[in-house]
Design an enzyme around this catalytic site. Structure first.
Site, PDB file in Angstrom:
ATOM      1  N   ARG A  80       0.089  12.360   2.272  1.00  0.00           N
ATOM      2  CA  ARG A  80       1.293  12.481   3.269  1.00  0.00           C
ATOM      3  C   ARG A  80       2.277  13.571   2.389  1.00  0.00           C
ATOM      4  NH1 ARG A  80       2.229  10.357   7.860  1.00  0.00           N
ATOM      5  NH2 ARG A  80       4.632  10.093   7.038  1.00  0.00           N
ATOM      6  N   ASP A 128      -6.862   4.378  -4.032  1.00  0.00           N
ATOM      7  CA  ASP A 128      -7.456   5.100  -3.006  1.00  0.00           C
ATOM      8  C   ASP A 128      -7.087   6.422  -2.994  1.00  0.00           C
ATOM      9  OD1 ASP A 128      -5.380   5.263  -1.498  1.00  0.00           O
ATOM     10  OD2 ASP A 128      -6.011   4.271   0.627  1.00  0.00           O
ATOM     11  N   ARG A 149     -12.054   8.433   3.867  1.00  0.00           N
ATOM     12  CA  ARG A 149     -12.701   9.460   4.603  1.00  0.00           C
ATOM     13  C   ARG A 149     -14.212   9.795   4.285  1.00  0.00           C
ATOM     14  NH1 ARG A 149      -8.188  13.817   4.644  1.00  0.00           N
ATOM     15  NH2 ARG A 149      -8.050  12.855   2.635  1.00  0.00           N
ATOM     16  N   LYS A 157       0.678  -1.183   0.093  1.00  0.00           N
ATOM     17  CA  LYS A 157       0.043   0.067  -0.180  1.00  0.00           C
ATOM     18  C   LYS A 157       1.052   1.358   0.018  1.00  0.00           C
ATOM     19  CE  LYS A 157      -3.754   2.174   2.597  1.00  0.00           C
ATOM     20  NZ  LYS A 157      -3.179   3.273   3.207  1.00  0.00           N
ATOM     21  N   SER A 195      -1.646   4.995  -4.026  1.00  0.00           N
ATOM     22  CA  SER A 195      -2.059   5.839  -2.658  1.00  0.00           C
ATOM     23  C   SER A 195      -1.249   6.695  -2.446  1.00  0.00           C
ATOM     24  CB  SER A 195      -2.522   5.067  -1.882  1.00  0.00           C
ATOM     25  OG  SER A 195      -2.937   5.807  -0.732  1.00  0.00           O
ATOM     26  N   GLY A 227      -9.514   9.830  -1.903  1.00  0.00           N
ATOM     27  CA  GLY A 227     -10.556  10.698  -2.428  1.00  0.00           C
ATOM     28  C   GLY A 227     -11.556   9.953  -3.082  1.00  0.00           C
ATOM     29  N   ILE A 228     -11.621   8.878  -3.054  1.00  0.00           N
ATOM     30  CA  ILE A 228     -12.789   7.853  -3.927  1.00  0.00           C
ATOM     31  C   ILE A 228     -14.129   8.187  -2.537  1.00  0.00           C
ATOM     32  CG2 ILE A 228     -13.671   5.717  -4.337  1.00  0.00           C
ATOM     33  CD1 ILE A 228     -10.922   6.600  -5.927  1.00  0.00           C
ATOM     34  N   HIS A 260      -1.778   8.207   0.635  1.00  0.00           N
ATOM     35  CA  HIS A 260      -2.104   8.063   2.004  1.00  0.00           C
ATOM     36  C   HIS A 260      -2.723   9.277   2.341  1.00  0.00           C
ATOM     37  CE1 HIS A 260      -0.824   5.237   5.383  1.00  0.00           C
ATOM     38  NE2 HIS A 260      -1.688   6.300   6.090  1.00  0.00           N
TER      39      HIS A 260
HETATM   40  C1  LIG Z   1      -8.524   7.595  10.806  1.00  0.00           C
HETATM   41  C2  LIG Z   1      -7.674   7.004   9.903  1.00  0.00           C
HETATM   42  C3  LIG Z   1      -6.677   5.979  10.133  1.00  0.00           C
HETATM   43  C4  LIG Z   1      -5.982   5.388   9.082  1.00  0.00           C
HETATM   44  N1  LIG Z   1      -5.022   4.485   9.391  1.00  0.00           N
HETATM   45  C5  LIG Z   1      -4.358   3.861   8.230  1.00  0.00           C
HETATM   46  C6  LIG Z   1      -3.423   2.582   8.962  1.00  0.00           C
HETATM   47  O1  LIG Z   1      -3.208   2.336   9.855  1.00  0.00           O
HETATM   48  N2  LIG Z   1      -2.674   2.273   7.825  1.00  0.00           N
HETATM   49  C7  LIG Z   1      -2.818   2.751   6.462  1.00  0.00           C
HETATM   50  O2  LIG Z   1      -2.206   2.088   5.588  1.00  0.00           O
HETATM   51  N3  LIG Z   1      -3.691   3.902   6.115  1.00  0.00           N
HETATM   52  C8  LIG Z   1      -4.319   4.213   7.212  1.00  0.00           C
HETATM   53  N4  LIG Z   1      -5.226   5.275   6.814  1.00  0.00           N
HETATM   54  C9  LIG Z   1      -5.064   5.927   5.279  1.00  0.00           C
HETATM   55  C10 LIG Z   1      -6.246   5.088   4.484  1.00  0.00           C
HETATM   56  O3  LIG Z   1      -6.355   3.882   4.625  1.00  0.00           O
HETATM   57  C11 LIG Z   1      -6.363   5.560   3.009  1.00  0.00           C
HETATM   58  O4  LIG Z   1      -4.979   5.303   2.474  1.00  0.00           O
HETATM   59  C12 LIG Z   1      -6.811   7.152   2.958  1.00  0.00           C
HETATM   60  O5  LIG Z   1      -7.511   7.628   4.047  1.00  0.00           O
HETATM   61  C13 LIG Z   1      -7.081   7.435   1.540  1.00  0.00           C
HETATM   62  O6  LIG Z   1      -7.319   9.053   1.586  1.00  0.00           O
HETATM   63  P1  LIG Z   1      -9.174   9.399   1.583  1.00  0.00           P
HETATM   64  O7  LIG Z   1      -9.383   9.159   3.081  1.00  0.00           O
HETATM   65  O8  LIG Z   1      -8.710  10.692   0.931  1.00  0.00           O
HETATM   66  O9  LIG Z   1      -9.874   8.587   0.695  1.00  0.00           O
HETATM   67  C14 LIG Z   1      -5.979   5.840   8.032  1.00  0.00           C
HETATM   68  C15 LIG Z   1      -6.796   6.945   7.552  1.00  0.00           C
HETATM   69  C16 LIG Z   1      -7.441   7.456   8.422  1.00  0.00           C
HETATM   70  C17 LIG Z   1      -8.358   8.530   8.088  1.00  0.00           C
END
Ligand SMILES: Cc1cc2nc3c(=O)[nH]c(=O)nc-3n(C[C@H](O)[C@H](O)[C@H](O)COP(=O)(O)O)c2cc1C
Length: 302
Positions: free
Chosen positions: A198, A226, A250, A171, A193, A228-229, A195
């Site tokens: 970041r 992933d 989110r 990921k 992604s 913004g989906i 993330h």
């Molecule tokens: C509350 C929260 C916790 C998250 N924890 C992790 C995690 O532990 N490991 C991980 O790979 N991504 C984590 N993410 C990232 C999500 O898996 C994802 O990549 C990201 O939210 C995608 O973007 P979006 O929210 O705009 O769709 C987390 C995101 C949020 C909002």
């Protein structure tokens, strides 16, 4: 400065996605089928849950948000993901019966990485993986909830693949270079992604997706997107550009917080219905027959 500068990759990503438009292909079309075959299993939708962590209980309900969305994933017959947690937390998710991929953090404590991956396999995970984009922080290596992270080499990733009988998912792939390395080490899937932004100015996953797809041609690596989906239109665009599946993020949170299992089921069903509608309108009878030429780009593509 003569214009407003935007470095937030979340904003850049949404803007890019919204710049992609559809044409209609209605003659000889039919109501589309959104099911997918993914790593040997049949799922009802290419929409997957996000690899979330650190969700408590919402609304005074008994189960944590992670348990609630895992139950929803099982009931919807979609692939489930989870992120950073200890083994007892993962056990609770495994016990929901959802087909779950455990994304383990790149802990500096490599014994912990291995332990979490082996534990996941021992309690019936569908797959294991790692978010390789959570390594660096402002002061060098990142510290996540008190735990130091470490950079991962190809050899380290290959050793995780060799350690398990489960599919391994990387990921946080946002380049052809990393995608090719993932194929070389034997990963069965990647999540394209940034993330949730970041890296400032990170390229939108869908902008780089076609290049990654091309680089992985003929290789046995599934592609998930992933960031913004939030709608069926977003999922459709990702599939048309070469993804096998998409994870919401989110965008799922308000429904999860408000209505738990039912909220997530309703939200994902709504997104899937939107996807089916757009597939039907564009002459895409199933997820494998989406023709990328139905997309029109209003912004320059690199
Ligand atoms: C509350 C929260 C916790 C998250 N924890 C992790 C995690 O532990 N490991 C991980 O790979 N991504 C984590 N993410 C990232 C999500 O898996 C994802 O990549 C990201 O939210 C995608 O973007 P979006 O929210 O705009 O769709 C987390 C995101 C949020 C909002």
């Amino acid at each position: 400065m003569s214009y407003e500068r935007v470095s937030d990759a979340n904003v850049i990503t949404e803007k890019y996605m919204d710049s992609i438009l559809f044409e209609e292909r209605l003659i000889d079309s039919a109501v589309a089928d959104t099911s997918i075959e993914f790593l040997g299993e049949l799922f009802d939708s290419p929409i997957m849950t996000p690899a979330f962590s650190h969700l408590g209980q919402f609304g005074g309900r008994e189960k944590t948000g992670l348990e609630e969305y895992s139950i929803a994933a099982k009931e919807l017959n979609i692939l489930n993901f989870c992120g950073m947690m200890e083994n007892d937390g993962f056990k609770k998710l495994a016990d929901t019966g959802a087909k779950t991929v455990r994304i383990v953090k790149p802990y500096a404590d490599n014994a912990k990485v291995r332990d979490q991956m082996q534990y996941a396999e021992s309690v019936g995970a569908f797959g294991i993986g790692m978010d390789i984009d959570h390594i660096f922080g402002e002061n060098g290596l990142d510290v996540v909830v008190g735990e130091l992270m470490a950079q991962q080499t190809s050899d380290m990733l290959r050793s995780y693949v060799e350690m398990t009988n489960l599919p391994f998912v990387v990921k946080g792939v946002l380049s052809v270079a990393d995608a090719v390395k993932c194929a070389d080490i034997g990963a069965k899937a990647i999540i394209v992604s940034h993330h949730h932004g970041r890296l400032p100015y990170a390229v939108p996953p869908m902008m780089i997706l076609p290049e990654i797809k091309e680089a992985l041609k003929g290789k046995d690596v599934k592609i998930i997107v992933d960031c913004g989906i939030a709608s069926g239109a977003d999922v459709f665009k990702a599939l048309a550009l070469g993804a096998d599946a998409c994870a919401v993020g989110r965008s799922m949170m308000p429904a999860l917080e408000m209505d738990g299992v039912e909220g997530v089921k309703n939200f994902i069903t709504k997104v899937n219905n939107e996807l089916r509608y757009i597939m039907s309108f564009t002459g895409s009878s199933d997820t494998k027959s989406i023709d990328p030429s139905v997309l029109h780009f209003t912004e320059k593509r690199f």
